[in-house]
Design a protein around this motif. Structure first.
Motif, mmCIF file in Angstrom:
data_model
loop_
_atom_site.group_PDB
_atom_site.id
_atom_site.type_symbol
_atom_site.label_atom_id
_atom_site.label_comp_id
_atom_site.label_asym_id
_atom_site.label_seq_id
_atom_site.Cartn_x
_atom_site.Cartn_y
_atom_site.Cartn_z
ATOM 1 N N VAL A 1 0.859 -1.186 0.000
ATOM 2 C CA VAL A 1 0.000 0.000 0.000
ATOM 3 C C VAL A 1 0.893 1.233 0.000
ATOM 4 N N TRP A 2 0.316 2.353 -0.403
ATOM 5 C CA TRP A 2 1.064 3.600 -0.565
ATOM 6 C C TRP A 2 0.381 4.716 0.197
ATOM 7 N N LEU A 3 1.174 5.444 0.980
ATOM 8 C CA LEU A 3 0.671 6.622 1.675
ATOM 9 C C LEU A 3 1.491 7.823 1.231
ATOM 10 N N ARG A 4 0.837 8.817 0.643
ATOM 11 C CA ARG A 4 1.552 10.033 0.264
ATOM 12 C C ARG A 4 1.595 10.952 1.476
ATOM 13 N N LEU A 5 2.809 11.211 1.960
ATOM 14 C CA LEU A 5 3.006 11.955 3.196
ATOM 15 C C LEU A 5 3.808 13.239 3.021
#
Length: 359
Positions: A305-309
């Motif tokens: 999964v990818w979290l743009r932070l």
């Protein structure tokens, strides 16, 4: 000793501008490694036994033609054996593809952010990388990629699903893109995570390659099959491309252990499907939990999964490490988190929830 001799051998100046590939950080004894998209399961039934048996002959060179695995793959996918080329993981095959198509003055197009190795292996070959930014929804901007094509374009990478965002391109838009690319430009559809796709609108690249001589499909045994440590991948491409791949590949690059383990893995498909389905179900659980916490997440079709932070990326990675999970940060952009053991996923989710509340 002359001044020139004291300086040592002359290396290519272009190497100074090439970044070093950054692998996921290793986990300590008390941490879960969710940074490298590895399969958390042990080898499939029969695979370890095949590798151990092969180890008894590693004083000999492996089969350079990778004959048994090639025949197995050709039968599995219904393609001529001449259309199969193997290498040291899909990234090894990708590098051979660039060596076969591009050099100084030539251009290689890819989405960005996408697989970290694309710009590196392009520059190693002396070619020019042409990164095309993802859309605001983390998707490939296929129209912008078409607009980036010039007379110098030799190869285009399309990572489907995309690493590290997990987004996948649907059939209609991918077919439209492929049909618009000039026939003399090779399009490489990188399907390292295809086994994890559950969106019926995402096409199988091998079906797209069949009547398109300028389409090549990349696959790997490193992810779903769990052979990351043995380094074996392959391409399916029409004969001129596959022949060029064999010419540019490192001789004897795929070890006997890797060849025999890959064959055994293909023959253990029933067990593979059970494991992949368990990871897909765990992915759904993780995505649902993140959405419930208020995160905006992509519909990942991969095993991560990818979290743009943005600027909080390194802070989040540090919080995860302190909690006992190692994730893969892309500074200033976001983190990619592999779907691993449920216990490790739970620690990640708890960290994400606490971090979200503190934002």
């Amino acid at each position: 000793m002359s001044g020139t001799a004291a300086q040592g051998p002359r290396l290519r100046p272009t190497l100074d501008g090439i970044p070093t590939y950054k692998p996921g950080k290793p986990a300590g004894a008390d941490a879960y490694k969710l940074s490298s998209n590895e399969n958390p399961y042990e080898p499939l039934p029969g695979v370890l036994e095949a590798a151990v048996a092969a180890a008894g002959s590693f004083n000999r060179y492996p089969d350079m033609a990778v004959s048994e695995l090639t025949e197995e793959l050709a039968a599995r996918f219904g393609v001529p054996a001449e259309h199969i080329a193997t290498g040291t993981g899909s990234v090894g095959v990708a590098q051979s593809l660039i060596l076969a198509t591009a050099g100084p003055g030539d251009e290689v197009i890819f989405a960005w952010r996408s697989f970290e190795a694309y710009p590196i292996i392009t520059q190693v070959a002396g070619a020019t990388p042409v990164p095309v930014p993802l859309t605001a929804t983390e998707d490939h901007d296929l129209d912008a990629m078409l607009a980036a094509i010039t007379e110098r374009t030799r190869l285009i990478f399309v990572c489907n699903p995309n690493n590290p965002t997990g987004n996948a391109i649907h059939r209609a838009e991918l077919e439209r893109f492929l049909d618009a690319v000039p026939a003399d430009v090779l399009v490489v559809v990188d399907e390292a995570y295809i086994e994890f796709i559950r969106d019926a609108e995402v096409p199988n690249g091998i079906e797209l390659y069949r009547d398109r001589p300028n389409v090549c499909v990349l696959r790997t045994f490193s992810k779903a099959y769990g052979l990351a440590g043995l380094r074996v991948g392959f391409a399916v491409a029409h004969e001129p491309v596959a022949t060029a791949l064999r010419k540019t590949a490192v001789p004897f690059g795929v070890s006997r252990l890797a060849q025999d383990a890959a064959v055994a893995s293909l023959r253990a498909e029933d067990a593979l499907l059970v494991r992949v389905e368990a990871l897909v179900e765990e992915r759904a659980r993780v995505l649902a939990a993140l959405t419930g916490q208020g995160w905006t997440v992509t519909d990942s079709q991969a095993n991560f999964v990818w979290l743009r932070l943005g600027e909080r990326t390194l802070d989040f990675a540090a919080a995860c490490a302190a909690a006992g999970v190692i994730v893969r940060p892309f500074p200033g952009e976001g983190v990619r988190v592999t779907i691993g053991e449920p216990a490790g996923n739970d620690i990640f989710l708890a960290t994400a929830e606490s971090f979200r509340k503190a934002l």
